[in-house]
Design a protein around this motif. Structure first.
Motif, mmCIF file in Angstrom:
data_model
loop_
_atom_site.group_PDB
_atom_site.id
_atom_site.type_symbol
_atom_site.label_atom_id
_atom_site.label_comp_id
_atom_site.label_asym_id
_atom_site.label_seq_id
_atom_site.Cartn_x
_atom_site.Cartn_y
_atom_site.Cartn_z
ATOM 1 N N LEU A 19 19.369 24.870 -41.778
ATOM 2 C CA LEU A 19 19.683 23.222 -42.684
ATOM 3 C C LEU A 19 18.251 22.549 -42.979
ATOM 4 O O LEU A 19 17.645 22.213 -43.883
ATOM 5 N N TYR A 20 17.685 21.947 -40.882
ATOM 6 C CA TYR A 20 16.485 21.963 -41.357
ATOM 7 C C TYR A 20 15.842 22.137 -42.267
ATOM 8 O O TYR A 20 14.484 21.403 -42.782
ATOM 9 N N TYR A 21 15.741 23.724 -41.842
ATOM 10 C CA TYR A 21 14.443 24.523 -42.606
ATOM 11 C C TYR A 21 14.043 24.162 -43.784
ATOM 12 O O TYR A 21 13.315 24.228 -44.751
ATOM 13 N N GLY A 22 15.653 24.144 -44.601
ATOM 14 C CA GLY A 22 15.533 24.206 -46.083
ATOM 15 C C GLY A 22 15.184 22.901 -46.594
ATOM 16 O O GLY A 22 14.282 22.318 -47.340
ATOM 17 N N VAL A 23 15.886 21.806 -45.666
ATOM 18 C CA VAL A 23 15.231 20.243 -46.078
ATOM 19 C C VAL A 23 13.908 19.929 -45.562
ATOM 20 O O VAL A 23 13.471 19.774 -46.365
ATOM 21 N N ALA A 24 12.850 20.457 -45.064
ATOM 22 C CA ALA A 24 11.607 20.725 -44.225
ATOM 23 C C ALA A 24 10.903 21.135 -45.666
ATOM 24 O O ALA A 24 9.674 20.753 -45.532
ATOM 25 N N PHE A 87 11.864 33.936 -39.161
ATOM 26 C CA PHE A 87 11.134 34.808 -40.168
ATOM 27 C C PHE A 87 9.783 34.222 -41.063
ATOM 28 O O PHE A 87 9.433 33.821 -41.847
ATOM 29 N N ARG A 88 10.985 32.549 -41.526
ATOM 30 C CA ARG A 88 10.250 31.531 -42.629
ATOM 31 C C ARG A 88 9.521 30.795 -41.864
ATOM 32 O O ARG A 88 8.770 30.217 -40.669
ATOM 33 N N PRO A 89 8.459 30.813 -42.641
ATOM 34 C CA PRO A 89 7.445 30.137 -42.281
ATOM 35 C C PRO A 89 7.288 28.564 -42.291
ATOM 36 O O PRO A 89 8.538 27.915 -42.806
ATOM 37 N N ILE A 90 6.797 28.586 -41.445
ATOM 38 C CA ILE A 90 6.851 26.642 -41.039
ATOM 39 C C ILE A 90 5.763 25.952 -41.747
ATOM 40 O O ILE A 90 4.823 25.889 -42.237
ATOM 41 N N THR A 91 6.951 24.671 -42.267
ATOM 42 C CA THR A 91 6.101 23.722 -43.580
ATOM 43 C C THR A 91 5.320 22.804 -42.376
ATOM 44 O O THR A 91 5.534 22.655 -41.262
ATOM 45 N N ASN A 92 3.998 22.921 -42.738
ATOM 46 C CA ASN A 92 2.817 21.703 -42.437
ATOM 47 C C ASN A 92 3.692 20.371 -42.964
ATOM 48 O O ASN A 92 3.492 20.115 -44.270
ATOM 49 N N SER A 93 3.799 19.633 -42.239
ATOM 50 C CA SER A 93 3.762 18.111 -41.999
ATOM 51 C C SER A 93 2.499 17.450 -42.514
ATOM 52 O O SER A 93 1.283 17.842 -42.091
#
Length: 94
Positions: A19-24, A87-93
């Protein structure tokens, strides 16, 4: 018996991270998003290395890096949660 919290059902540990990855992804400019996602991915990667493809456990103790078994059925489908995070790309803040 029903699950419910750390050490009793693997998805109680995996799902909040998914869920955190989705919110990010929705809020990429939130401070420390990248750092938190990297931390999650590092733990999941270490766990996957320890598990070596064997997800026949009720849960995984991420502090001890050890698969655990209890009265809860084996949660092999937690591998899907691990894979989704890894496998998700990490969202850059921003």
């Amino acid at each position: 018996m029903a699950g419910g919290g750390y050490g009793r059902d693997w998805w109680y540990d995996v799902y909040p991270n998914v869920l955190y990855y989705g919110v990010a992804a929705l809020y990429p400019k939130v401070e420390n998003t990248t750092f938190i996602q990297h931390s999650i991915a590092e733990q999941f990667c270490k766990a996957d290395s320890v598990l070596n493809g064997n997800y026949n456990y009720s849960y995984f103790d991420y502090a001890q890096m050890k698969g655990m078994r209890n009265q809860i059925t084996y949660e092999q489908d937690a591998a899907g949660g691990h894979a989704w995070v890894l496998f998700r790309p990490i969202t850059n803040s921003g």
